[in-house]
Scaffold this active site. Structure first.
Site, PDB file in Angstrom:
ATOM      1  N   ARG A 129       4.609  -8.909   5.051  1.00 26.62           N
ATOM      2  CA  ARG A 129       4.324  -9.713   6.246  1.00 26.62           C
ATOM      3  C   ARG A 129       4.609  -8.935   7.529  1.00 26.62           C
ATOM      4  O   ARG A 129       4.104  -9.285   8.600  1.00 26.62           O
ATOM      5  CB  ARG A 129       5.192 -10.979   6.250  1.00 26.62           C
ATOM      6  CG  ARG A 129       4.833 -12.040   5.233  1.00 26.62           C
ATOM      7  CD  ARG A 129       5.730 -13.246   5.429  1.00 26.62           C
ATOM      8  NE  ARG A 129       5.528 -14.285   4.430  1.00 26.62           N
ATOM      9  CZ  ARG A 129       4.639 -15.285   4.547  1.00 26.62           C
ATOM     10  NH1 ARG A 129       3.883 -15.364   5.629  1.00 26.62           N
ATOM     11  NH2 ARG A 129       4.535 -16.195   3.600  1.00 26.62           N
ATOM     12  N   HIS A 217       1.076   6.331  -0.711  1.00 25.23           N
ATOM     13  CA  HIS A 217       1.595   4.961  -0.822  1.00 25.23           C
ATOM     14  C   HIS A 217       1.321   4.360  -2.200  1.00 25.23           C
ATOM     15  O   HIS A 217       2.025   3.457  -2.630  1.00 25.23           O
ATOM     16  CB  HIS A 217       1.010   4.073   0.276  1.00 25.23           C
ATOM     17  CG  HIS A 217      -0.418   3.673   0.057  1.00 25.23           C
ATOM     18  ND1 HIS A 217      -1.484   4.410   0.543  1.00 25.23           N
ATOM     19  CD2 HIS A 217      -0.965   2.612  -0.590  1.00 25.23           C
ATOM     20  CE1 HIS A 217      -2.609   3.811   0.199  1.00 25.23           C
ATOM     21  NE2 HIS A 217      -2.326   2.736  -0.482  1.00 25.23           N
TER      22      HIS A 217
END
Length: 624
Positions: A129, A217
């Site tokens: 978030r 990532h």
């Protein structure tokens, strides 16, 4: 978009509807063998009840059972096994697992399986978030405030949509409930490893603080997924929902990062362990290594365009309608109809446009360059507590998932609002961003051929630009005042055409896979599928220094034999005519190729009155 509830078929009698309700109200996972046999009888499968009884299949076993298990139990032929699986799938669909509804601005109201919700409701996933989907682009595009959190939920949802579409269209693929859940989990967790400001972290920051480190990532996503499962004790929950461990965990991680054993890649062996070659198509749903057509792109195309205010020209709903699996050289691949080839070129064109207009926006890149510099200066002084109380920096936190969980975009504000002297330089850079005192782009060019550029090469180029002083420039420009950025623009597979790795099928024979070459589609498609953009930024902002830096950049492009910058004739009109192949004939092709049908649209510039034609009268711009 709300969907109406399905009504029972007209030929469905009241007793079968009552059975569905009764099973729904019961928890079939608590069934014993007798309850399982009773279910088989209700479904008209009495001939196999003795087999189920001999193998002591309870309700929990029903959740895990696959076509391979049925074959080992002696249920044959294949048609009988498919019939049993079909009945079990109905049972799974009416189980009392509470689906959670998310109201997504892109996909509408979407349902998520309870296991997916358990993953979403962990600190490791909630961390997303606080990581902007488009990194520094939010500081350029006011609407680009969306985060990795909602994108990940969208990818998990679309992964389920694609697998379900294939399962309904081709039940012979034997896609199990386990397969569907694993693919959805992979879609949900594929971006767990993103760092602050998303791609800025792994493509700009890490390469500069740890040169030579091949960290991406996707690797961190796998590590964070393992950490998430372990610290939240989700293995038991996964088993309760029918997953087989550790095989399904391996399958999930392979979808995110590819084969986990790199040594197999150079052999002819099937490189994956989570699923056999017969289900190779499942590895093309979340992150398609073959051609880049996957649900990850579908979501970020739609979501990024929505928030950026850019038109999205690709409709994934249409792809879902035509997707099917065909076998090619012993492997099964997701294919689409031959008539969809043009739409796929449009899809990759959309990707390229997003990069040009937003992802590689000049000001956005400048801001990310400045943030990277600030993070590099702050790196030794930021302390993050990880596992066993060990302390990590921004860059070393990638080695400890407990520390990495705490690393989000908030690090920007942490540095900006700090008061320690050690962070003064980093704080000053971020304060310049907030006050919009940004580096300036002094020019952009492209090399004729591909150039391999390392970090050292970019620093050497910065020195060259500073030293390329044309006559008349006497400003003292230093190499550290320049930043050279090299951007790779392509269709996702470097110089290759990704459509060459896509298989299609024809309406007359949907089972046969074919390839469609570019010259079979259109003559207007690109000849090349990759290029490099070389941008040079300048840190000083006074007019005299900027003017000198722009002239130095033009001179450097001349010396390197790069293409002339678009504004070269404006910023250095005394320089560009010196290079022969940069000279422009202002009359080249000017009005020389007007189509015959369009000639009557123009007015004779020697005549002061518009010519009257059968069409609408238009006045030539030249009359102005």
């Amino acid at each position: 978009m709300n969907r109406p509830m399905k009504r029972p078929r007209e030929d469905q009698d009241e007793e079968s509807v009552w059975d569905v309700k009764r099973v729904h109200n019961e928890d079939f996972m608590r069934w014993g063998v007798d309850e399982t046999i009773a279910f088989l009888q209700r479904e008209g499968l009495e001939e196999w009840e003795q087999v189920f009884r001999e193998h002591k299949i309870s309700g929990h076993g029903l959740l895990c059972i696959t076509e391979v298990h049925l074959e080992k139990m002696g249920i044959s032929p294949l048609g009988s096994r498919l019939k049993v699986l079909h009945c079990l799938q109905k049972l799974w669909q009416i189980s009392n697992d509470d689906m959670k509804v998310f109201n997504d601005p892109i996909h509408g109201h979407i349902e998520m399986h309870p296991l997916l919700v358990r993953i979403i409701d962990t600190p490791q996933f909630q961390r997303l978030r606080h990581i902007k989907q488009l990194g520094g682009a939010y500081l350029v595009f006011p609407g680009a405030s969306h985060n990795r959190f909602e994108h990940s939920i969208g990818v998990g949802y679309l992964a389920g949509c694609l697998v379900q579409a294939l399962n309904e269209r081709q039940p012979e693929l034997l896609i199990t409930r386990q397969d569907t859940l694993c693919v959805q989990i992979a879609g949900l967790c594929h971006d767990l490893g993103h760092g602050p400001f998303s791609h800025m972290f792994d493509s700009m920051f890490i390469p500069k603080v740890q040169p030579g480190e091949k960290w991406k990532h996707e690797m961190a996503s796998v590590q964070m997924f393992d950490h998430l499962v372990k610290v939240n004790d989700l293995e038991k929950v996964m088993e309760q929902h029918g997953l087989t461990l550790p095989d399904d965990l391996i399958f999930i991680k392979e979808q995110i990062a590819g084969p986990l054993d790199a040594s197999i890649l150079d052999t002819t062996q099937w490189p994956y362990k989570g699923r056999p070659k017969e289900k190779s198509f499942l590895y093309e749903v979340v992150a398609n290594k073959r051609n880049g057509i996957d649900v990850d792109k579908w979501d970020y195309f739609a979501r990024d365009c929505y928030h950026l205010g850019i038109q999205n020209n690709f409709d994934y709903h249409r792809f879902l309608k035509f997707a099917r699996v065909c076998e090619v050289r012993g492997k099964k691949h997701i294919c689409t109809r031959d008539k969809e080839v043009g739409n796929l070129y449009d899809m990759f064109h959309t990707r390229n446009c997003l990069h040009r207009r937003a992802y590689q926006h000049r000001v956005g890149n400048i801001i990310e360059t400045m943030i990277t510099e600030a993070f590099i200066k702050a790196d030794p002084h930021i302390k993050i507590q990880g596992s066993s109380g060990k302390i990590f920096t921004i860059s070393s936190a990638i080695n400890d998932m407990e520390a990495y969980t705490q690393l989000t975009d908030h690090i920007f504000e942490q540095i900006l609002h700090s008061s320690t002297p050690e962070l003064a330089d980093a704080r000053a850079i971020l304060n310049n961003i907030v006050c919009r005192r940004l580096y300036k782009c002094v020019g952009q060019t492209t090399p004729e051929t591909h150039v391999d550029v390392s970090q050292e090469k970019q620093l050497d180029w910065a020195k060259e630009v500073a030293n390329c002083k044309p006559s008349g420039v006497d400003e003292n420009l230093m190499p550290e005042d320049f930043v050279v950025s090299v951007i790779q623009m392509d269709y996702g597979m470097k110089e290759k055409n990704p459509i060459n790795n896509v298989h299609f099928y024809c309406k007359k024979d949907p089972s046969k896979a074919i390839k469609i070459r570019k010259n079979q589609v259109s003559k207007l498609l690109p000849e090349r599928f990759a290029e490099q953009l070389i941008r040079v930024y300048f840190k000083k902002t006074d007019d005299r220094s900027l003017e000198a830096a722009r002239k130095c950049f033009v001179q450097w492009c001349m010396d390197k034999n790069f293409n002339k910058p678009q504004d070269g004739d404006i910023v250095a009109p005394e320089l560009t005519p010196l290079k022969k192949n940069w000279q422009t004939n202002e009359r080249d092709d000017e009005d020389s190729e007007i189509d015959d049908d369009d000639k009557d649209e123009y007015t004779d510039i020697t005549d002061k009155t518009p010519k009257k034609t059968g069409r609408n009268v238009k006045v030539s711009l030249f009359q102005a």
